[in-house]
Design an enzyme around this catalytic site. Structure first.
Site, PDB file in Angstrom:
ATOM      1  N   THR A  28      18.840  23.162  10.988  1.00  0.00           N
ATOM      2  CA  THR A  28      17.983  22.406  10.069  1.00  0.00           C
ATOM      3  C   THR A  28      18.861  21.639   9.079  1.00  0.00           C
ATOM      4  OG1 THR A  28      16.198  23.999  10.268  1.00  0.00           O
ATOM      5  CG2 THR A  28      16.203  22.653   8.268  1.00  0.00           C
ATOM      6  N   ASP A  83      24.378  24.068  13.917  1.00  0.00           N
ATOM      7  CA  ASP A  83      23.680  23.990  12.633  1.00  0.00           C
ATOM      8  C   ASP A  83      24.623  23.433  11.574  1.00  0.00           C
ATOM      9  OD1 ASP A  83      21.749  24.273  10.673  1.00  0.00           O
ATOM     10  OD2 ASP A  83      21.466  26.437  10.977  1.00  0.00           O
ATOM     11  N   GLU A 105      17.347  30.370  10.352  1.00  0.00           N
ATOM     12  CA  GLU A 105      18.691  29.970  10.789  1.00  0.00           C
ATOM     13  C   GLU A 105      19.549  31.199  11.093  1.00  0.00           C
ATOM     14  OE1 GLU A 105      19.248  25.692   8.513  1.00  0.00           O
ATOM     15  OE2 GLU A 105      19.673  27.516   7.406  1.00  0.00           O
TER      16      GLU A 105
HETATM   17  C1  5RP Z   1      19.160  24.339   5.761  1.00  0.00           C
HETATM   18  C2  5RP Z   1      20.633  24.442   5.803  1.00  0.00           C
HETATM   19  C3  5RP Z   1      21.380  23.187   6.106  1.00  0.00           C
HETATM   20  O1  5RP Z   1      22.093  23.378   7.285  1.00  0.00           O
HETATM   21  C4  5RP Z   1      22.302  22.876   4.976  1.00  0.00           C
HETATM   22  O2  5RP Z   1      21.524  22.758   3.783  1.00  0.00           O
HETATM   23  C5  5RP Z   1      23.076  21.602   5.209  1.00  0.00           C
HETATM   24  O3  5RP Z   1      22.214  20.514   5.200  1.00  0.00           O
HETATM   25  P1  5RP Z   1      22.741  19.023   5.362  1.00  0.00           P
HETATM   26  O4  5RP Z   1      23.252  18.887   6.753  1.00  0.00           O
HETATM   27  O5  5RP Z   1      21.525  18.172   5.096  1.00  0.00           O
HETATM   28  O6  5RP Z   1      23.821  18.819   4.322  1.00  0.00           O
HETATM   29  O7  5RP Z   1      21.239  25.463   5.623  1.00  0.00           O
HETATM   30  O8  5RP Z   1      18.585  25.560   5.347  1.00  0.00           O
END
Ligand code: 5RP
Length: 229
Positions: A28, A83, A105
């Protein structure tokens, strides 16, 4: 290269680890979404994969783009999870949960044979804690849980404000129906001790420290993409 392009480059490299027939955990956040977009192109070209999304948001994007989805109940063992992360330390311990999806996650990562993190190089830190630690809590007894978190942190020499994450004037509610407390402890020298202490609090559902889950991080900066193991 702008920030989005760095995320795309990391995601593109991650895609080289995806083989036909794989069962994938799909993360996410904005970086994971770049991965979904690239994966969707491969699926359109005939690649056969099945994805287990880590959030409703990711599930929606996958559905829109035609990435076939399963659930962890139907597909409880996964080959690989891709992720993003909010912070990555040299031991590949992570802070996650900036997007509020940390519980799913972590469940998906733990069900995967391998986890690869994708990020731009700004996420690399020597010691975790610059980014506030997301802690997913049960709404019941919120104040008591906050006090317990503060006490547990103090026993470890950690101090700092706890902020209930809000959206549109209301507490942010996770896909699991919980709240998120963002804990600004600053540097976290002993991540294992903090993880254990938080897990011992009944109102804490899960926290955003990911210990011994990531196998590699693919990190992009202006000089290119490198893999940290
Ligand atoms: C979501 C997460 C995301 O992987 C994390 O916040 C990184 O997000 P982004 O790729 O938008 O910087 O842990 O719960």
């Amino acid at each position: 290269m702008d920030a989005r392009q760095l995320k795309i480059e990391a995601a593109r490299e991650a895609l080289t680890h995806v083989a036909d027939g794989m069962k994938l955990g799909i993360g996410t956040g904005s970086t994971a979404e770049e991965f979904v977009r690239l994966l969707a192109v491969k699926v359109g070209e005939g690649m056969t994969v099945i994805g287990v999304p880590t959030s409703e948001r990711t599930a929606r994007l996958c559905s829109e783009l035609g990435v076939p989805l399963s659930t962890l109940d139907e597909t409880p063992r996964l080959d690989l999870t891709i992720d993003g992360a909010d912070e990555i330390d040299p031991a590949l311990t992570l802070v996650k949960g900036g997007g509020g999806a940390l519980l799913r996650e972590k469940i998906v990562a733990a069900a995967s044979a391998r986890m690869i993190v994708i990020a731009d190089a700004s996420k690399l830190v020597d010691t975790l804690g610059r980014f506030p630690l997301p802690i997913e809590v049960n709404p019941f007894g919120l104040r008591a849980t906050e006090i317990a978190i503060n006490e547990a942190a103090a026993r470890l020499g950690l101090d700092g404000p706890l902020t209930l994450r809000m959206t549109n004037g209301e507490p942010f509610v996770t896909d699991g129906g919980h709240f998120i407390i963002d804990a600004s402890f600053g540097r976290i020298p002993d991540t294992r001790a903090l993880s254990d202490a938080l897990h011992a609090i009944p109102g804490v559902v899960e926290h955003g420290l990911f210990l011994e889950l990531a196998d590699a991080a693919i990190v992009a900066d202006a000089d290119g993409v490198r893999t940290v193991r």
